[in-house]
Scaffold this motif. Structure first.
Motif, PDB file in Angstrom:
ATOM      1  N   ALA A  21     -24.260 -14.776  15.442  1.00 10.78           N
ATOM      2  CA  ALA A  21     -24.923 -13.620  16.051  1.00 10.78           C
ATOM      3  C   ALA A  21     -24.739 -12.350  15.230  1.00 10.78           C
ATOM      4  N   TRP A  22     -23.569 -12.199  14.577  1.00  8.45           N
ATOM      5  CA  TRP A  22     -23.233 -10.914  13.976  1.00  8.45           C
ATOM      6  C   TRP A  22     -23.131 -10.927  12.454  1.00  8.45           C
ATOM      7  N   ILE A  23     -23.272 -12.090  11.830  1.00  4.25           N
ATOM      8  CA  ILE A  23     -23.084 -12.131  10.373  1.00  4.25           C
ATOM      9  C   ILE A  23     -24.136 -11.286   9.647  1.00  4.25           C
ATOM     10  N   GLY A  24     -25.360 -11.274  10.140  1.00  7.21           N
ATOM     11  CA  GLY A  24     -26.408 -10.485   9.488  1.00  7.21           C
ATOM     12  C   GLY A  24     -26.131  -8.989   9.562  1.00  7.21           C
ATOM     13  N   VAL A  25     -25.638  -8.530  10.705  1.00  4.87           N
ATOM     14  CA  VAL A  25     -25.308  -7.111  10.871  1.00  4.87           C
ATOM     15  C   VAL A  25     -24.127  -6.747   9.964  1.00  4.87           C
ATOM     16  N   PHE A  26     -23.144  -7.637   9.915  1.00  6.49           N
ATOM     17  CA  PHE A  26     -21.983  -7.443   9.045  1.00  6.49           C
ATOM     18  C   PHE A  26     -22.406  -7.337   7.576  1.00  6.49           C
ATOM     19  N   LEU A  27     -23.247  -8.270   7.133  1.00  7.91           N
ATOM     20  CA  LEU A  27     -23.692  -8.261   5.738  1.00  7.91           C
ATOM     21  C   LEU A  27     -24.513  -7.012   5.429  1.00  7.91           C
ATOM     22  N   SER A  33     -23.127  -0.179   2.163  1.00  2.78           N
ATOM     23  CA  SER A  33     -22.017   0.605   1.616  1.00  2.78           C
ATOM     24  C   SER A  33     -21.835   0.396   0.113  1.00  2.78           C
ATOM     25  N   THR A  34     -22.302  -0.739  -0.411  1.00  2.98           N
ATOM     26  CA  THR A  34     -22.139  -0.990  -1.853  1.00  2.98           C
ATOM     27  C   THR A  34     -23.411  -0.702  -2.643  1.00  2.98           C
ATOM     28  N   MET A  35     -24.567  -0.823  -2.007  1.00  2.74           N
ATOM     29  CA  MET A  35     -25.846  -0.591  -2.694  1.00  2.74           C
ATOM     30  C   MET A  35     -26.374   0.784  -2.283  1.00  2.74           C
ATOM     31  N   THR A  36     -25.605   1.803  -2.536  1.00  3.00           N
ATOM     32  CA  THR A  36     -25.976   3.157  -2.121  1.00  3.00           C
ATOM     33  C   THR A  36     -27.296   3.571  -2.766  1.00  3.00           C
ATOM     34  N   GLY A  37     -28.133   4.179  -1.963  1.00  5.32           N
ATOM     35  CA  GLY A  37     -29.423   4.643  -2.459  1.00  5.32           C
ATOM     36  C   GLY A  37     -30.490   3.570  -2.448  1.00  5.32           C
ATOM     37  N   ASP A  38     -30.173   2.355  -2.044  1.00  4.15           N
ATOM     38  CA  ASP A  38     -31.157   1.277  -2.017  1.00  4.15           C
ATOM     39  C   ASP A  38     -31.097   0.575  -0.662  1.00  4.15           C
ATOM     40  N   ALA A  39     -31.491   1.298   0.374  1.00  2.00           N
ATOM     41  CA  ALA A  39     -31.421   0.768   1.738  1.00  2.00           C
ATOM     42  C   ALA A  39     -32.319  -0.451   1.903  1.00  2.00           C
ATOM     43  N   GLY A  97     -17.079  -4.732  -0.738  1.00  2.00           N
ATOM     44  CA  GLY A  97     -16.676  -5.051  -2.105  1.00  2.00           C
ATOM     45  C   GLY A  97     -17.790  -5.759  -2.852  1.00  2.00           C
ATOM     46  N   SER A  98     -17.401  -6.654  -3.746  1.00  2.00           N
ATOM     47  CA  SER A  98     -18.365  -7.383  -4.566  1.00  2.00           C
ATOM     48  C   SER A  98     -19.312  -8.207  -3.694  1.00  2.00           C
ATOM     49  N   PRO A  99     -20.625  -7.949  -3.779  1.00  2.00           N
ATOM     50  CA  PRO A  99     -21.571  -8.761  -3.011  1.00  2.00           C
ATOM     51  C   PRO A  99     -21.498 -10.243  -3.371  1.00  2.00           C
ATOM     52  N   LEU A 100     -21.203 -10.552  -4.640  1.00  2.00           N
ATOM     53  CA  LEU A 100     -21.127 -11.954  -5.054  1.00  2.00           C
ATOM     54  C   LEU A 100     -19.953 -12.666  -4.390  1.00  2.00           C
ATOM     55  N   LEU A 101     -18.784 -12.048  -4.391  1.00  2.00           N
ATOM     56  CA  LEU A 101     -17.619 -12.660  -3.758  1.00  2.00           C
ATOM     57  C   LEU A 101     -17.825 -12.805  -2.252  1.00  2.00           C
TER      58      LEU A 101
END
Length: 199
Positions: A21-27, A33-39, A97-101
């Motif tokens: 239910a919440w993994i999409g909101v979490f991601l 927070s990591t891809m600032t300026g690219d909502a 943090g790292s989107p890949l990790l």
């Protein structure tokens, strides 16, 4: 043995639907927070990864079933819950943090969290009196899904109280208790009835 199999399933359900239910909101929150300026990019990345995480459960179900028949139902359920519970505990440390990790962790979680699902109903079918099998599976499923209401509604309050870094961690309580229940089932004399003797 039926009680232990049900307790294993309830531990599994404590985690599963709240995670879905919440993994999409979490991601999405993490990527924003990591891809600032690219909502828009963060939204697309979160949506795509959420699809992949839930879809990865199909692999978990397929290989979980194959392994359970060969290695044993309790062996598979213990391993799957240990992995998924560990992911619930650590996923928050990858938030922001790292989107890949983060993607690697949530994909592993996506496979493990559902790999054991079918094994619990199989346990009930194999352990219960044939005259009551339908009733036993109905009770197991009904209580399990009712339990998901608790954790699905719990996550937003945890996010508000402790942030996304720790919100998923309490989901690990279910798999931890589920592992204990299935380990006890494995040692039970009736466990020989599981998967043609493959406990």
């Amino acid at each position: 043995p039926l009680r232990l199999a049900n307790l294993g399933y309830f531990g599994h359900m404590w985690e599963l639907y709240a995670k879905w239910a919440w993994i999409g909101v979490f991601l999405h929150a993490s990527f924003v927070s990591t891809m600032t300026g690219d909502a828009a990019g963060a939204a697309w990345a979160a949506s795509g990864l959420t699809f992949a995480v839930i879809g990865a459960g199909a692999l978990g179900c397929l290989f979980g079933g194959l392994f359970a028949d060969k290695l044993g139902r309790t062996t598979l359920t213990i391993a799957a819950m240990a992995i998924s519970g560990s992911c619930a505990l650590i996923v928050g440390f990858f938030y922001g943090g790292s989107p890949l990790l983060l993607a690697i962790v949530v994909l592993i979680w996506g496979v493990a969290v559902v790999a054991d699902s079918a094994q619990f109903s199989s346990c009930i079918l194999e352990l219960s009196d044939p005259a009551y099998r339908g009733t036993m599976v109905t009770i197991q499923t009904s209580v399990g899904f009712m339990l998901t209401l608790v954790t699905i509604h719990m996550i937003p309050s945890l996010v508000e109280a402790v942030g996304w870094q720790y919100a998923f961690a309490p989901l690990a309580i279910g798999p931890a208790l589920g592992v204990l229940a299935m380990a006890r089932l494995r040692a039970h004399p009736e466990a020989f009835r599981l998967a043609n003797g493959n406990r």
